[in-house]
Design a protein around this motif. Structure first.
Motif, PDB file in Angstrom:
ATOM      1  N   PHE A 313       0.840  -1.200   0.000  1.00  0.00           N
ATOM      2  CA  PHE A 313       0.000   0.000   0.000  1.00  0.00           C
ATOM      3  C   PHE A 313       0.874   1.249   0.000  1.00  0.00           C
ATOM      4  O   PHE A 313       1.592   1.524   0.960  1.00  0.00           O
ATOM      5  CB  PHE A 313      -0.911   0.016   1.235  1.00  0.00           C
ATOM      6  N   GLY A 314       0.833   2.010  -1.104  1.00  0.00           N
ATOM      7  CA  GLY A 314       1.609   3.240  -1.202  1.00  0.00           C
ATOM      8  C   GLY A 314       3.106   2.992  -1.161  1.00  0.00           C
ATOM      9  O   GLY A 314       3.863   3.835  -0.667  1.00  0.00           O
ATOM     10  N   LYS A 315       3.542   1.856  -1.693  1.00  0.00           N
ATOM     11  CA  LYS A 315       4.955   1.492  -1.658  1.00  0.00           C
ATOM     12  C   LYS A 315       5.339   0.824  -2.979  1.00  0.00           C
ATOM     13  O   LYS A 315       4.549   0.070  -3.540  1.00  0.00           O
ATOM     14  CB  LYS A 315       5.238   0.546  -0.489  1.00  0.00           C
ATOM     15  N   THR A 316       6.546   1.072  -3.418  1.00  0.00           N
ATOM     16  CA  THR A 316       7.052   0.419  -4.620  1.00  0.00           C
ATOM     17  C   THR A 316       7.492  -1.009  -4.281  1.00  0.00           C
ATOM     18  O   THR A 316       7.572  -1.394  -3.112  1.00  0.00           O
ATOM     19  CB  THR A 316       8.253   1.177  -5.194  1.00  0.00           C
ATOM     20  N   TYR A 317       7.820  -1.763  -5.304  1.00  0.00           N
ATOM     21  CA  TYR A 317       8.349  -3.117  -5.104  1.00  0.00           C
ATOM     22  C   TYR A 317       9.581  -3.084  -4.194  1.00  0.00           C
ATOM     23  O   TYR A 317       9.684  -3.852  -3.228  1.00  0.00           O
ATOM     24  CB  TYR A 317       8.706  -3.726  -6.464  1.00  0.00           C
ATOM     25  N   ASN A 320       8.651  -2.289  -0.560  1.00  0.00           N
ATOM     26  CA  ASN A 320       8.085  -3.434   0.157  1.00  0.00           C
ATOM     27  C   ASN A 320       9.173  -4.390   0.638  1.00  0.00           C
ATOM     28  O   ASN A 320       9.126  -4.881   1.772  1.00  0.00           O
ATOM     29  CB  ASN A 320       7.092  -4.176  -0.741  1.00  0.00           C
ATOM     30  N   LEU A 321      10.158  -4.662  -0.221  1.00  0.00           N
ATOM     31  CA  LEU A 321      11.268  -5.526   0.194  1.00  0.00           C
ATOM     32  C   LEU A 321      12.041  -4.896   1.352  1.00  0.00           C
ATOM     33  O   LEU A 321      12.434  -5.587   2.306  1.00  0.00           O
ATOM     34  CB  LEU A 321      12.210  -5.782  -0.984  1.00  0.00           C
ATOM     35  N   LEU A 322      12.253  -3.597   1.271  1.00  0.00           N
ATOM     36  CA  LEU A 322      13.002  -2.909   2.324  1.00  0.00           C
ATOM     37  C   LEU A 322      12.252  -2.991   3.658  1.00  0.00           C
ATOM     38  O   LEU A 322      12.858  -3.269   4.705  1.00  0.00           O
ATOM     39  CB  LEU A 322      13.227  -1.445   1.920  1.00  0.00           C
ATOM     40  N   VAL A 323      10.938  -2.755   3.637  1.00  0.00           N
ATOM     41  CA  VAL A 323      10.145  -2.812   4.878  1.00  0.00           C
ATOM     42  C   VAL A 323      10.187  -4.213   5.467  1.00  0.00           C
ATOM     43  O   VAL A 323      10.318  -4.393   6.688  1.00  0.00           O
ATOM     44  CB  VAL A 323       8.698  -2.354   4.622  1.00  0.00           C
ATOM     45  N   LEU A 324      10.095  -5.233   4.622  1.00  0.00           N
ATOM     46  CA  LEU A 324      10.156  -6.606   5.117  1.00  0.00           C
ATOM     47  C   LEU A 324      11.526  -6.916   5.727  1.00  0.00           C
ATOM     48  O   LEU A 324      11.614  -7.588   6.760  1.00  0.00           O
ATOM     49  CB  LEU A 324       9.841  -7.587   3.986  1.00  0.00           C
ATOM     50  N   ARG A 325      12.596  -6.424   5.094  1.00  0.00           N
ATOM     51  CA  ARG A 325      13.939  -6.658   5.639  1.00  0.00           C
ATOM     52  C   ARG A 325      14.136  -5.970   6.989  1.00  0.00           C
ATOM     53  O   ARG A 325      14.849  -6.468   7.845  1.00  0.00           O
ATOM     54  CB  ARG A 325      15.005  -6.144   4.659  1.00  0.00           C
TER      55      ARG A 325
END
Length: 397
Positions: A313-317, A320-325
């Motif tokens: 939501f409101g994030k690039t691919y 999203n990977l960065l937030v998960l990391r």
């Protein structure tokens, strides 16, 4: 005889204590040394020039260090972000000194103290408690909770149209329950990119009959996935126990007040119209705190809030990977955390697979999320992800 040196990757204070006990050091010494064995990095923003120079000096004085903007030394910048680096023991020495200083450092010391307490609770899944949902009480910290998805929509990205019929929806809810769900999340409006918004009356028409049936037939807490206060209120009156707001109190100005009056747990998700241009984690945490502040100001109890970083939501691919990391940073805010990655486009983009073939990718994100502190995972494939969660819990909890 070999010395056998190797690096020990310390995961938490408890892990460090275990390593010390393994070699036979004294308990008194262990509890003195444990705070010296882990480096902590804290970021702070908007520090005034005088405060930044003073804070760096004090950090150096206790044996730590601080990174500031290059122009602070030249006295040519008004404010700076900073990275403070030190052991927990060094921060213990620093904070009392800051509480005696001017330029806002006293308030900063109090805020950092709270951050350190929250980090200690979250880093090793140490925080225990429960999520009270009406007559249901779910454990927090003991195991990962599984939220099963039930979309009463014609256009959801994964299962749109499959459960528009009341009987089909109820049957699927029973299947999710049998597969091991702890919570059922009922939604009446698709939130996929490019979705068609629906008005309150249509959303109510879709979800209320389902919630009423499930409240009678299923012995699980029911969550209503909506950002509309009227839908939230009527769904709770019909038997729902949790509100799941994908806009974190920021779209419907009455949502926070209604959730406070209902006094039910509320999932506060991060969302925004456009992705961040830079500094994603900093922006995510700042905006998440804004949502929490809206809730608290309206009377929502802190212990009633669950945070969701809003993957997709409101994030690039790449975002999203960065937030998960870096999910551990988000979990450090001190609230229970829900992670929703099931079958999402970040997985499809990475693996090059259609929606129906993204279960393994979902499993990878769930395992990583749990290891980094997630308490609840929201998924389509409950049976399979329940097994993933049980195995991951055995490793990290």
């Amino acid at each position: 005889m070999e010395f056998n040196p190797y690096l020990v990757h310390i995961e938490s204070e408890q892990h460090l204590l275990q390593e010390m006990r393994q070699i036979g050091s004294t308990e008194t010494g262990n509890h003195i040394m444990v705070k010296k064995g882990q480096t902590v990095v804290i970021r702070v923003d908007n520090v005034g020039l005088k405060a930044a120079n003073l804070l760096k000096q004090e950090m150096l004085a206790v044996g730590g260090d601080a990174a500031v903007h290059r122009d602070v030394a030249a006295l040519s910048i008004e404010r700076s972000s900073m990275l403070l680096m030190g052991t927990k023991r060094q921060f213990e020495l620093l904070l009392p000194k800051l509480k005696l200083q001017p330029f806002g450092l006293k308030r900063l010391a109090v805020e950092m103290e709270e951050v350190l307490v929250q980090a200690g609770e979250r880093s090793a899944h140490k925080r225990k408690g429960s999520l009270v949902c009406g007559s249901f009480e779910l454990p927090l910290g003991e195991r990962t909770l599984i939220m099963g998805i039930l979309n009463i929509t014609p256009d959801s990205f994964s299962d749109g149209g499959r459960y528009m019929n009341l009987e089909a929806a109820v049957e699927h809810a029973h299947r999710l329950t049998e597969d091991g769900a702890d919570i059922l999340d009922v939604g009446g409006e698709s939130t996929r990119p490019g979705h068609q918004p629906v008005d309150e009356e249509e959303e109510l028409r879709r979800v209320i009959p389902v919630v009423e049936r499930l409240a009678k037939e299923v012995k699980l807490p029911i969550s209503i996935d909506t950002y509309k206060s009227k839908v939230a209120k009527e769904a709770v009156q019909a038997g729902a126990h949790i509100v799941n707001d994908i806009w974190g109190f920021k779209i419907d100005p009455d949502m926070a007040r209604v959730c406070a009056e209902l006094d039910v747990p509320v999932i506060v998700m991060h969302n925004r119209a456009e992705p961040f241009e830079t500094d994603v984690m900093n922006g995510l945490i700042r905006e998440m705190r804004e949502s929490v502040a809206l809730g608290l100001a309206a009377g929502v109890k802190k212990e009633r809030m669950i945070l969701d970083p809003g993957i997709g939501f409101g994030k690039t691919y790449e975002d999203n990977l960065l937030v998960l990391r870096h999910l551990a940073d988000f979990c450090g805010l001190g609230f229970p955390v829900l992670l929703g990655t099931s079958r999402k486009s970040v997985i499809g983009h990475c693996l090059g697979l259609p929606v129906e073939e993204r279960m393994e990718g979902t499993a990878a994100t769930v395992a990583l999320g749990i290891a980094n502190g997630a308490d609840i995972v929201r998924v389509h494939d409950v049976k399979q992800i329940k097994r993933v969660a049980l195995m991951t819990d055995a490793l990290v909890r």
